[in-house]
Design a protein around this motif. Structure first.
Motif, mmCIF file in Angstrom:
data_model
loop_
_atom_site.group_PDB
_atom_site.id
_atom_site.type_symbol
_atom_site.label_atom_id
_atom_site.label_comp_id
_atom_site.label_asym_id
_atom_site.label_seq_id
_atom_site.Cartn_x
_atom_site.Cartn_y
_atom_site.Cartn_z
ATOM 1 N N ASN A 1 -5.944 1.046 -4.063
ATOM 2 C CA ASN A 1 -6.449 2.164 -4.764
ATOM 3 C C ASN A 1 -5.859 1.983 -6.295
ATOM 4 O OD1 ASN A 1 -8.482 3.324 -3.168
ATOM 5 N ND2 ASN A 1 -6.702 4.645 -2.303
ATOM 6 N N LYS B 1 0.862 -1.247 -0.139
ATOM 7 C CA LYS B 1 0.058 -0.131 0.189
ATOM 8 C C LYS B 1 0.838 1.305 -0.207
ATOM 9 C CE LYS B 1 -4.456 -0.886 1.920
ATOM 10 N NZ LYS B 1 -5.229 -0.494 3.033
ATOM 11 N N LEU C 1 -10.459 -10.865 -3.581
ATOM 12 C CA LEU C 1 -11.148 -9.627 -3.834
ATOM 13 C C LEU C 1 -10.899 -8.513 -2.805
ATOM 14 C CD1 LEU C 1 -14.663 -10.959 -4.836
ATOM 15 C CD2 LEU C 1 -12.772 -10.009 -6.351
ATOM 16 N N ARG C 2 -10.152 -9.051 -1.684
ATOM 17 C CA ARG C 2 -9.716 -8.060 -0.617
ATOM 18 C C ARG C 2 -8.655 -7.088 -1.245
ATOM 19 N NH1 ARG C 2 -6.062 -10.285 4.283
ATOM 20 N NH2 ARG C 2 -5.157 -11.272 2.343
ATOM 21 N N TYR C 3 -7.757 -7.685 -2.146
ATOM 22 C CA TYR C 3 -6.964 -6.850 -2.719
ATOM 23 C C TYR C 3 -7.399 -5.856 -3.611
ATOM 24 C CZ TYR C 3 -3.689 -10.461 -1.699
ATOM 25 O OH TYR C 3 -2.917 -11.612 -0.886
ATOM 26 N N VAL C 4 -8.765 -5.990 -4.259
ATOM 27 C CA VAL C 4 -9.008 -5.043 -5.063
ATOM 28 C C VAL C 4 -10.047 -3.977 -4.227
ATOM 29 C CG1 VAL C 4 -10.985 -4.778 -6.987
ATOM 30 C CG2 VAL C 4 -9.604 -6.693 -6.836
ATOM 31 N N ALA C 5 -10.403 -4.387 -3.106
ATOM 32 C CA ALA C 5 -11.170 -3.731 -2.128
ATOM 33 C C ALA C 5 -10.206 -2.662 -1.220
ATOM 34 C CB ALA C 5 -12.074 -4.169 -1.277
ATOM 35 N N ASN C 6 -8.965 -3.183 -1.080
ATOM 36 C CA ASN C 6 -8.252 -2.433 -0.080
ATOM 37 C C ASN C 6 -6.969 -1.533 -1.049
ATOM 38 O OD1 ASN C 6 -9.017 -3.120 2.267
ATOM 39 N ND2 ASN C 6 -8.331 -5.275 2.088
ATOM 40 N N LEU D 1 -17.598 -5.510 -11.651
ATOM 41 C CA LEU D 1 -16.919 -5.210 -10.401
ATOM 42 C C LEU D 1 -16.167 -3.903 -10.862
ATOM 43 C CD1 LEU D 1 -15.686 -5.973 -7.648
ATOM 44 C CD2 LEU D 1 -14.085 -7.479 -9.077
ATOM 45 N N SER D 2 -15.486 -3.852 -11.772
ATOM 46 C CA SER D 2 -14.368 -2.516 -11.882
ATOM 47 C C SER D 2 -15.443 -1.476 -12.010
ATOM 48 C CB SER D 2 -13.757 -2.859 -13.309
ATOM 49 O OG SER D 2 -14.492 -2.789 -14.558
ATOM 50 N N LEU E 1 -16.518 -0.164 -8.670
ATOM 51 C CA LEU E 1 -15.145 0.476 -7.979
ATOM 52 C C LEU E 1 -14.671 1.474 -8.559
ATOM 53 C CD1 LEU E 1 -13.427 -3.076 -7.230
ATOM 54 C CD2 LEU E 1 -14.709 -1.554 -5.594
#
Length: 163
Positions: A85, A53, A78-83, A115-116, A119
């Motif tokens: 930027n 990060k 999906l945690r990576y995509v959520a956490n 999904l994209s 987000l």
């Protein structure tokens, strides 16, 4: 001017001198940081999420675009995509290559695009090689496309001549 996309391995990404190396390379090339796009895979994020990060934030603060490459190919957490930027995500060519032949792959591509969109991360369809793949990727909502159908790899001088 086009961006220069560079794939960064997990080992390179974890190198404590990465930012200095990039700064030196940019200065030596005489280009601005915002001309770079670094493409990383999810494997980069596996060992130290806090370091990842911080490094991604440092890159982006310099104006460098950071792209999550080959999304869906390996870990697809999906945690990576959520956490994180990310500036963009790239759908792995494995899904795009046969999207015109397999309804399951079409459903996966459509889900990744949805999904994209949710987000607010632009999505790139990798491996577009046929008119059918171009049409299906575009229909699924991919506005950015990459592959031999668009252009074959070329020397830098030929690319510059196009602009």
């Amino acid at each position: 001017m086009p961006r220069i996309a560079i794939n960064i391995s997990a080992r390179q990404f974890r190198d404590p001198g990465l930012l200095a190396t990039i700064d030196e390379a940019v200065a030596a090339a005489g280009i601005a940081h915002n001309r770079l796009k670094l493409e990383i895979t999810e494997s980069v994020l596996l060992t130290d999420i806090h370091l990842a990060k911080r490094t991604i934030g440092e890159l982006q603060s310099r104006g460098i675009t950071v792209s999550l490459d080959d999304f869906g190919a390996e870990y697809s957490n999906l945690r990576y995509v959520a956490n994180f930027n990310f500036d963009e995500m790239k759908v792995d060519m494995m899904f795009v290559r046969n999207v015109d032949l397999d309804n399951r792959l079409r459903a996966i591509c459509t889900s990744i695009v949805t999904l994209s969109d949710g987000l607010n991360i632009p999505i790139v369809a990798e491996g577009v090689e046929t008119p059918e793949q171009l049409l299906l990727a575009s229909t699924a909502g991919c506005k950015l496309l990459q592959g031999y159908y668009i252009a074959r790899p070329q020397p830098w001088s030929d690319i510059v001549a196009l602009h």
